[in-house]
Motif scaffolding. Structure first.
Motif, PDB file in Angstrom:
ATOM      1  N   ARG A   2       0.847  -1.181   0.000  1.00  0.00           N
ATOM      2  CA  ARG A   2       0.000   0.000   0.000  1.00  0.00           C
ATOM      3  C   ARG A   2       0.893   1.244   0.000  1.00  0.00           C
ATOM      4  NH1 ARG A   2      -3.988   1.742   4.810  1.00  0.00           N
ATOM      5  NH2 ARG A   2      -4.696   3.651   3.855  1.00  0.00           N
ATOM      6  N   GLU A   3       0.775   2.071  -1.047  1.00  0.00           N
ATOM      7  CA  GLU A   3       1.561   3.297  -1.149  1.00  0.00           C
ATOM      8  C   GLU A   3       0.959   4.359  -0.229  1.00  0.00           C
ATOM      9  OE1 GLU A   3       4.346   3.751  -3.095  1.00  0.00           O
ATOM     10  OE2 GLU A   3       4.210   1.647  -3.636  1.00  0.00           O
ATOM     11  N   LEU A   4       1.822   5.092   0.464  1.00  0.00           N
ATOM     12  CA  LEU A   4       1.381   6.108   1.410  1.00  0.00           C
ATOM     13  C   LEU A   4       2.250   7.354   1.282  1.00  0.00           C
ATOM     14  CD1 LEU A   4       1.194   3.792   4.554  1.00  0.00           C
ATOM     15  CD2 LEU A   4      -0.739   4.609   3.222  1.00  0.00           C
ATOM     16  N   ASN A   5       1.811   8.421   1.905  1.00  0.00           N
ATOM     17  CA  ASN A   5       2.607   9.641   2.043  1.00  0.00           C
ATOM     18  C   ASN A   5       2.176  10.298   3.346  1.00  0.00           C
ATOM     19  OD1 ASN A   5       4.333  11.786   1.638  1.00  0.00           O
ATOM     20  ND2 ASN A   5       2.919  12.864   0.295  1.00  0.00           N
ATOM     21  N   ARG A  21       3.378   0.529   3.070  1.00  0.00           N
ATOM     22  CA  ARG A  21       3.249  -0.554   4.045  1.00  0.00           C
ATOM     23  C   ARG A  21       3.106  -1.847   3.266  1.00  0.00           C
ATOM     24  NH1 ARG A  21      -1.871  -0.781   7.711  1.00  0.00           N
ATOM     25  NH2 ARG A  21      -2.380  -2.704   6.677  1.00  0.00           N
ATOM     26  N   GLU A  22       3.925  -2.830   3.620  1.00  0.00           N
ATOM     27  CA  GLU A  22       3.911  -4.124   2.934  1.00  0.00           C
ATOM     28  C   GLU A  22       3.176  -5.126   3.821  1.00  0.00           C
ATOM     29  OE1 GLU A  22       8.078  -4.869   2.337  1.00  0.00           O
ATOM     30  OE2 GLU A  22       8.155  -3.564   0.579  1.00  0.00           O
ATOM     31  N   SER A  23       1.967  -5.451   3.443  1.00  0.00           N
ATOM     32  CA  SER A  23       1.167  -6.356   4.269  1.00  0.00           C
ATOM     33  C   SER A  23       1.712  -7.784   4.253  1.00  0.00           C
ATOM     34  CB  SER A  23      -0.295  -6.333   3.835  1.00  0.00           C
ATOM     35  OG  SER A  23      -0.409  -6.608   2.465  1.00  0.00           O
ATOM     36  N   GLU A  24       2.329  -8.206   3.147  1.00  0.00           N
ATOM     37  CA  GLU A  24       2.843  -9.579   3.062  1.00  0.00           C
ATOM     38  C   GLU A  24       4.042  -9.804   3.995  1.00  0.00           C
ATOM     39  OE1 GLU A  24       4.732  -7.089  -0.091  1.00  0.00           O
ATOM     40  OE2 GLU A  24       2.648  -7.530   0.385  1.00  0.00           O
ATOM     41  N   THR A  25       4.849  -8.762   4.243  1.00  0.00           N
ATOM     42  CA  THR A  25       6.003  -8.884   5.136  1.00  0.00           C
ATOM     43  C   THR A  25       5.779  -8.179   6.469  1.00  0.00           C
ATOM     44  OG1 THR A  25       7.037  -6.921   4.178  1.00  0.00           O
ATOM     45  CG2 THR A  25       7.645  -9.068   3.225  1.00  0.00           C
ATOM     46  N   GLN A  26       4.625  -7.506   6.611  1.00  0.00           N
ATOM     47  CA  GLN A  26       4.306  -6.763   7.836  1.00  0.00           C
ATOM     48  C   GLN A  26       5.394  -5.743   8.167  1.00  0.00           C
ATOM     49  OE1 GLN A  26       1.292  -7.156   9.953  1.00  0.00           O
ATOM     50  NE2 GLN A  26       0.833  -7.705   7.851  1.00  0.00           N
ATOM     51  N   ARG A  27       5.804  -4.968   7.130  1.00  0.00           N
ATOM     52  CA  ARG A  27       6.828  -3.937   7.309  1.00  0.00           C
ATOM     53  C   ARG A  27       6.303  -2.579   6.880  1.00  0.00           C
ATOM     54  NH1 ARG A  27      12.433  -5.624   4.624  1.00  0.00           N
ATOM     55  NH2 ARG A  27      11.228  -5.118   2.803  1.00  0.00           N
ATOM     56  N   VAL A  28       6.825  -1.548   7.519  1.00  0.00           N
ATOM     57  CA  VAL A  28       6.561  -0.163   7.150  1.00  0.00           C
ATOM     58  C   VAL A  28       7.851   0.387   6.549  1.00  0.00           C
ATOM     59  CG1 VAL A  28       5.967   2.131   8.017  1.00  0.00           C
ATOM     60  CG2 VAL A  28       4.879   0.109   9.007  1.00  0.00           C
ATOM     61  N   ILE A  29       7.745   0.996   5.364  1.00  0.00           N
ATOM     62  CA  ILE A  29       8.897   1.549   4.671  1.00  0.00           C
ATOM     63  C   ILE A  29       8.816   3.066   4.784  1.00  0.00           C
ATOM     64  CG2 ILE A  29      10.196   1.603   2.494  1.00  0.00           C
ATOM     65  CD1 ILE A  29       9.605  -1.263   3.689  1.00  0.00           C
ATOM     66  N   CYS A  39      14.297   3.121   4.652  1.00  0.00           N
ATOM     67  CA  CYS A  39      14.415   2.432   5.933  1.00  0.00           C
ATOM     68  C   CYS A  39      13.153   1.593   6.116  1.00  0.00           C
ATOM     69  CB  CYS A  39      14.506   3.439   7.069  1.00  0.00           C
ATOM     70  SG  CYS A  39      15.883   4.581   6.941  1.00  0.00           S
ATOM     71  N   PHE A  40      13.222   0.582   6.961  1.00  0.00           N
ATOM     72  CA  PHE A  40      12.023  -0.194   7.231  1.00  0.00           C
ATOM     73  C   PHE A  40      11.992  -0.615   8.685  1.00  0.00           C
ATOM     74  CE2 PHE A  40      15.071  -3.489   6.236  1.00  0.00           C
ATOM     75  CZ  PHE A  40      14.767  -4.497   7.144  1.00  0.00           C
ATOM     76  N   SER A  41      10.784  -0.938   9.131  1.00  0.00           N
ATOM     77  CA  SER A  41      10.576  -1.374  10.505  1.00  0.00           C
ATOM     78  C   SER A  41       9.436  -2.382  10.502  1.00  0.00           C
ATOM     79  CB  SER A  41      10.191  -0.163  11.369  1.00  0.00           C
ATOM     80  OG  SER A  41       9.931  -0.557  12.679  1.00  0.00           O
ATOM     81  N   PRO A  42       9.533  -3.422  11.320  1.00  0.00           N
ATOM     82  CA  PRO A  42       8.385  -4.321  11.470  1.00  0.00           C
ATOM     83  C   PRO A  42       7.179  -3.518  11.963  1.00  0.00           C
ATOM     84  CG  PRO A  42      10.331  -5.265  12.501  1.00  0.00           C
ATOM     85  CD  PRO A  42      10.671  -3.848  12.139  1.00  0.00           C
ATOM     86  N   LEU A  43       6.007  -3.840  11.466  1.00  0.00           N
ATOM     87  CA  LEU A  43       4.794  -3.079  11.765  1.00  0.00           C
ATOM     88  C   LEU A  43       4.565  -2.914  13.267  1.00  0.00           C
ATOM     89  CD1 LEU A  43       2.262  -1.626  10.818  1.00  0.00           C
ATOM     90  CD2 LEU A  43       1.142  -3.859  10.624  1.00  0.00           C
TER      91      LEU A  43
END
Length: 59
Positions: A2-5, A21-29, A39-43
């Motif tokens: 999901r693309e966000l700003n 936000r990548e729902s398949e990996t549960q990460r926030v970019i 950068c990324f972080s686990p949700l």
């Protein structure tokens, strides 16, 4: 994916811009100012350590 700003502050008060936000990996970019790489972080960790900057986001 999901693309966000949306803008958040980390637990040190440093602003970041969440770009997806990548729902398949549960990460926030997100992007940090002055840093050229994504950068990324686990949700779950992101939810604990970041707070949205009120009134400063686009859908």
């Amino acid at each position: 994916m999901r693309e966000l700003n949306r803008r958040f502050k980390d637990h040190y008060g440093v602003p970041v811009r969440v770009i997806r936000r990548e729902s398949e990996t549960q990460r926030v970019i997100y992007l940090r100012q002055g840093y050229e790489h994504e950068c990324f972080s686990p949700l779950e960790q992101f939810r604990r350590k970041f707070r949205e900057i009120e009134g400063d986001h686009e859908h």
